[in-house]
Design a protein around this motif. Structure first.
Motif, PDB file in Angstrom:
ATOM      1  N   THR A 162       0.864  -1.170   0.000  1.00  0.00           N
ATOM      2  CA  THR A 162       0.000   0.000   0.000  1.00  0.00           C
ATOM      3  C   THR A 162       0.901   1.221   0.000  1.00  0.00           C
ATOM      4  O   THR A 162       2.128   1.097  -0.049  1.00  0.00           O
ATOM      5  N   ALA A 163       0.319   2.394   0.079  1.00  0.00           N
ATOM      6  CA  ALA A 163       1.142   3.602   0.093  1.00  0.00           C
ATOM      7  C   ALA A 163       2.034   3.668   1.321  1.00  0.00           C
ATOM      8  O   ALA A 163       3.122   4.238   1.279  1.00  0.00           O
ATOM      9  N   ALA A 164       1.589   3.051   2.431  1.00  0.00           N
ATOM     10  CA  ALA A 164       2.328   3.173   3.689  1.00  0.00           C
ATOM     11  C   ALA A 164       3.029   1.902   4.128  1.00  0.00           C
ATOM     12  O   ALA A 164       3.994   1.975   4.889  1.00  0.00           O
ATOM     13  N   MET A 165       2.555   0.717   3.699  1.00  0.00           N
ATOM     14  CA  MET A 165       3.026  -0.533   4.277  1.00  0.00           C
ATOM     15  C   MET A 165       3.273  -1.609   3.225  1.00  0.00           C
ATOM     16  O   MET A 165       2.652  -1.612   2.156  1.00  0.00           O
ATOM     17  N   TRP A 166       4.177  -2.550   3.565  1.00  0.00           N
ATOM     18  CA  TRP A 166       4.296  -3.843   2.902  1.00  0.00           C
ATOM     19  C   TRP A 166       3.574  -4.873   3.774  1.00  0.00           C
ATOM     20  O   TRP A 166       3.664  -4.821   5.002  1.00  0.00           O
ATOM     21  N   HIS A 167       2.865  -5.818   3.139  1.00  0.00           N
ATOM     22  CA  HIS A 167       2.179  -6.874   3.876  1.00  0.00           C
ATOM     23  C   HIS A 167       2.465  -8.229   3.249  1.00  0.00           C
ATOM     24  O   HIS A 167       2.553  -8.346   2.017  1.00  0.00           O
ATOM     25  N   LEU A 168       2.580  -9.269   4.082  1.00  0.00           N
ATOM     26  CA  LEU A 168       2.541 -10.636   3.591  1.00  0.00           C
ATOM     27  C   LEU A 168       1.086 -11.003   3.322  1.00  0.00           C
ATOM     28  O   LEU A 168       0.199 -10.698   4.125  1.00  0.00           O
ATOM     29  N   SER A 169       0.841 -11.654   2.185  1.00  0.00           N
ATOM     30  CA  SER A 169      -0.521 -11.878   1.702  1.00  0.00           C
ATOM     31  C   SER A 169      -0.663 -13.297   1.161  1.00  0.00           C
ATOM     32  O   SER A 169       0.251 -13.820   0.522  1.00  0.00           O
ATOM     33  N   THR A 170      -1.815 -13.921   1.416  1.00  0.00           N
ATOM     34  CA  THR A 170      -2.174 -15.196   0.810  1.00  0.00           C
ATOM     35  C   THR A 170      -3.613 -15.106   0.300  1.00  0.00           C
ATOM     36  O   THR A 170      -4.503 -14.708   1.057  1.00  0.00           O
TER      37      THR A 170
END
Length: 401
Positions: free
Chosen positions: A279-287
């Protein structure tokens, strides 16, 4: 659980072709109080007015929703939907209604006009108050870590709030436009959450969607703040992919999603490795989890209710985590970490985890941010993560922490 460098986009079911400007026109038409706006990677929806409210009583929510939608269809409404928000606490009053009118079009991210400059944050003075303050939040995280290391529970998500009071009237349509522009591929929403209150935000996380017999869930867990420096941003993404703490946190959530959805599906497609979402502010681990329903009578709300709350917003074991949250957070979460979305009379719908959000009332905004705490957590790092998550909304209102 290891991770992949592939950065996916959300599933993109076919949507009706829309001319440039169709989705942004709905965004610009939003008016607080009377309208409910929802934008996802699949569609943009603007609902106006109220034709019927979903009652609050002891019956299962999905039963009440189904009865209201069936009644509207019998009354001659061809395609009624329920739109609104549900709170974090089970059984708490909801904000679900059948609108008088609904306008739908394709996704905001498919509208080239979303890239045009929008309204700038109006100059003004913001008074800010952290609840709890950063030091108290860090201490609460440290206390939870000690209890987890002693074997009391496995994970808890602890949140804090930032209360903003403006020197001028809030311009919610402009805030909504800026939120949508910051993350046009996310889930942008603005819905009434109570008398003279509006829940507004831009969530990165789909709880569950149902389209016919196909369900999709997209749990996120494990995060790292973005950087304005490209090299540092890439380094943070790579570190997240290799973080044992974050990979464990993510695996716990994915396992819980699989367990909750398995009774509804003969089989589920659950990728072995998580991927990255930004996102504009964060990296996320996603499944991204997909499955085919065994029973077409199972609605999107049935699925959402079975999933909520996932360990991504509460913890595990669930009831122990709820108790720790109640002991540790000096505020009522309300709709934060609940869900916001819609369902139609056939049972199709989309429900989004209510994060990266604020509740607006008068000249005040209450922002929410949380962090997943496990035994390996650093209290200082989790406090910094909540500050990074506040950035999504702070940038939309021209304020700073």
């Amino acid at each position: 659980m290891s991770a992949s460098l592939r950065v996916p986009t959300a599933p993109a079911p076919s949507t009706p072709h829309a001319s440039p400007g169709a989705a942004t026109a709905l965004l610009d038409a939003y008016r607080p109080g009377t309208d409910r706006f929802l934008a996802s990677s699949r569609r943009t929806l603007l609902a106006s007015g109220v034709a019927a409210h979903v009652p609050d009583d002891a019956r299962p929510l999905s039963t009440r929703v189904r009865e209201v939608l069936d009644a509207r269809r019998r009354a001659g409404e061809p395609a009624p939907i329920v739109v609104g928000a549900l709170r974090f606490t089970p059984g708490a009053p909801h904000s679900l209604a059948v609108p008088r009118s609904v306008r739908r079009t394709s996704a905001l991210c498919e509208d080239p006009l979303i890239a045009l400059p929008g309204p700038s944050a109006e100059p003004g003075t913001w008074q800010t108050r952290e609840v709890p303050e950063a030091g108290a939040y860090t201490a609460a995280v440290a206390a939870a870590v000690r209890r987890m290391r002693a074997g009391e529970f496995d994970k808890v998500v602890l949140a804090r709030t930032l209360e903003l009071t403006s020197s001028h009237e809030l311009d919610l349509p402009a805030m909504l436009r800026r939120l949508a522009q910051h993350d046009p591929k996310g889930y942008t929403f603005a819905v009434p959450s109570g008398p003279d209150r509006t829940l507004i935000g831009a969530s990165p996380e789909l709880l569950v969607a149902r389209a016919g017999n196909v369900l999709t869930a997209n749990p996120l867990a494990g995060s790292a703040p973005r950087s304005n420096d490209l090299a540092e941003d890439v380094r943070r993404a790579a570190a997240l992919l290799e973080s044992a703490k974050d990979l464990h946190e993510h695996a716990v959530v994915v396992d819980a999603v699989r367990e909750a959805l398995a009774p509804f599906c003969p089989s589920l497609d659950v990728p072995q490795h998580p991927t990255l979402v930004r996102t504009a502010a964060m990296w996320h681990l996603s499944t991204t989890v997909t499955g085919t329903l065994a029973d077409h009578a199972t609605t999107s709300l049935d699925l959402a209710s079975a999933l909520h709350p996932t360990p991504a917003v509460c913890g595990t074991p669930t009831e122990t985590a709820r108790a720790v949250i109640a002991e540790s957070e000096p505020f009522d979460r309300g709709a934060y970490t609940g869900m916001v979305g819609w369902q139609d009379a056939d049972g199709d719908g989309e429900w989004v985890v209510t994060i990266r959000c604020a509740e607006a009332e008068g000249r005040s905004l209450r922002l929410f941010a949380g962090a997943g705490v496990v035994a390996a957590s650093s209290p200082e790092a989790e406090t910094a993560e909540t500050a990074a998550k506040f950035r999504t909304f702070l940038s939309a209102v021209g304020a700073a922490l």
